[in-house]
Scaffold this active site. Structure first.
Site, mmCIF file in Angstrom:
data_model
loop_
_atom_site.group_PDB
_atom_site.id
_atom_site.type_symbol
_atom_site.label_atom_id
_atom_site.label_comp_id
_atom_site.label_asym_id
_atom_site.label_seq_id
_atom_site.Cartn_x
_atom_site.Cartn_y
_atom_site.Cartn_z
ATOM 1 N N CYS A 225 -1.201 -3.103 1.511
ATOM 2 C CA CYS A 225 -2.622 -3.442 2.207
ATOM 3 C C CYS A 225 -1.852 -4.235 3.599
ATOM 4 O O CYS A 225 -2.047 -5.536 3.214
ATOM 5 C CB CYS A 225 -3.924 -3.801 1.808
ATOM 6 S SG CYS A 225 -5.165 -3.761 2.869
ATOM 7 N N GLY B 282 -2.172 9.670 0.313
ATOM 8 C CA GLY B 282 -3.660 8.931 0.844
ATOM 9 C C GLY B 282 -4.324 9.823 2.143
ATOM 10 O O GLY B 282 -5.640 10.447 2.157
#
Length: 329
Positions: A105, A229
């Site tokens: 992340c 994603g």
């Protein structure tokens, strides 16, 4: 090619298509759609390694669910080895069949706590976290990373080798550094090199937006699977489209308006049911934005939709919208 299943530890993944863990997106309703349309595995949004919030409704909603259509896979994020181990244990107790560790992340609020991709700067800490989590649970543990902190410090091969030594069962690599955020184009050379240097499954991630690109990345990297994603936002049937292409080497016909309408209504209704009306209304809005962004005059509809304050009115508005739209040329 698609029918080639692979194992993550003792778990058999039925195909090579995986839905990414995305914060605020990969909830149970979304994962259910991904599984429905052919994903072999779908990860939950990241679960924070913070005991102080584990009792909250938000945390409870991120845990594995008995209603999961496929493998119950939960991603955890944090920087303290002991807390990460406890977090993994908690989720396994609540039904998780696979634990994924987030070291990819790029968000500032995550990185400033030395979590997510910030950890790539500290291989020794990475190793301790991985060892603690692997030793704490009896389910497979996987890892998601980026290629490095920045272009001058690409260390994904080193991290992948550490992961394999620690007992990690598969690794996902997003083809950007943390410095890149989501800018520019993902690169796949690093993923290809990682695949050459370890024996555990490698999952390629980043800018895989269409069936042709999925096929290209699989061939180029020799990865065991690909992770989708952002391309699944507003198009959860992308797994079905990619699967069809990999099997038939031709594109699946586009879904017609009525098919899309039924998927959207199913999704929004499940959001309302999962979160309740108050929170469900808010979450439905962002998904409707993605579902409708490619239709002519949809901007006006989205503005009106954002002002709706009742679940039944959201459904009625969507029904009406899909009766009048035309596809952008």
């Amino acid at each position: 090619m698609l029918s080639k299943s692979f194992n993550i530890g003792h778990l058999n993944i039925k195909n090579r298509l995986i839905a990414a863990p995305m914060a605020g997106i990969s909830d149970l309703p979304f994962r259910s759609l991904c599984y429905q349309f052919g994903a072999g595995l779908a990860f939950s949004e990241m679960f924070l390694a913070n005991e102080q919030i584990w009792h909250t409704e938000q945390s409870l909603q991120k845990m594995a669910s008995k209603h999961e259509l496929g493998i119950k896979a939960v991603q955890i994020v944090g920087s303290d080895p002991d807390e990460m181990a406890k977090t993994a244990e908690l989720n396994v107790i609540h039904g998780a069949e696979l634990i994924d560790i987030n070291m990819g992340c790029p968000a500032k609020k995550v990185n400033k706590k030395l979590a997510g991709s910030a950890l790539l700067q500290y291989p020794n800490l990475v190793e301790q976290i991985l060892l603690n989590v692997v030793q704490a649970v009896n389910v497979p543990v996987t890892l998601k990373i980026r290629t490095g902190w920045d272009k001058a410090h690409k260390n994904c091969i080193e991290i992948a080798q550490i992961a394999q030594r620690c007992g990690i069962k598969a690794i996902t690599i997003h083809g950007r550094t943390r410095e890149c955020l989501f800018k520019g184009l993902a690169e796949y050379d690093s993923i290809k090199e990682v695949k050459k240097n370890i024996t555990i499954p490698v999952i390629a991630n980043g800018d895989i937006t269409c069936p042709e690109k999925a096929n290209e990345v699989l061939k180029y990297t020799n990865a065991d699977a690909i992770m989708i994603g952002r391309a699944a936002q507003g198009k959860p049937w992308i797994f079905e489209d990619i699967g069809f292409y990999l099997e038939n080497k031709s594109l699946k016909p586009e879904k017609n308006i009525d098919e899309v309408k039924q998927i959207v209504l199913q999704h929004i209704k499940s959001i309302h049911q999962f979160y309740g009306e108050k929170k469900g209304l808010l979450i439905a809005r962002k998904h409707v934005f993605w579902y409708t962004q490619n239709y002519i005059n949809s901007d006006h509809f989205r503005r009106l939709f954002s002002a709706i304050n009742h679940a039944t009115q959201q459904i009625d508005a969507l029904e009406a919208f899909f009766c009048t739209i035309t596809v952008k040329s």
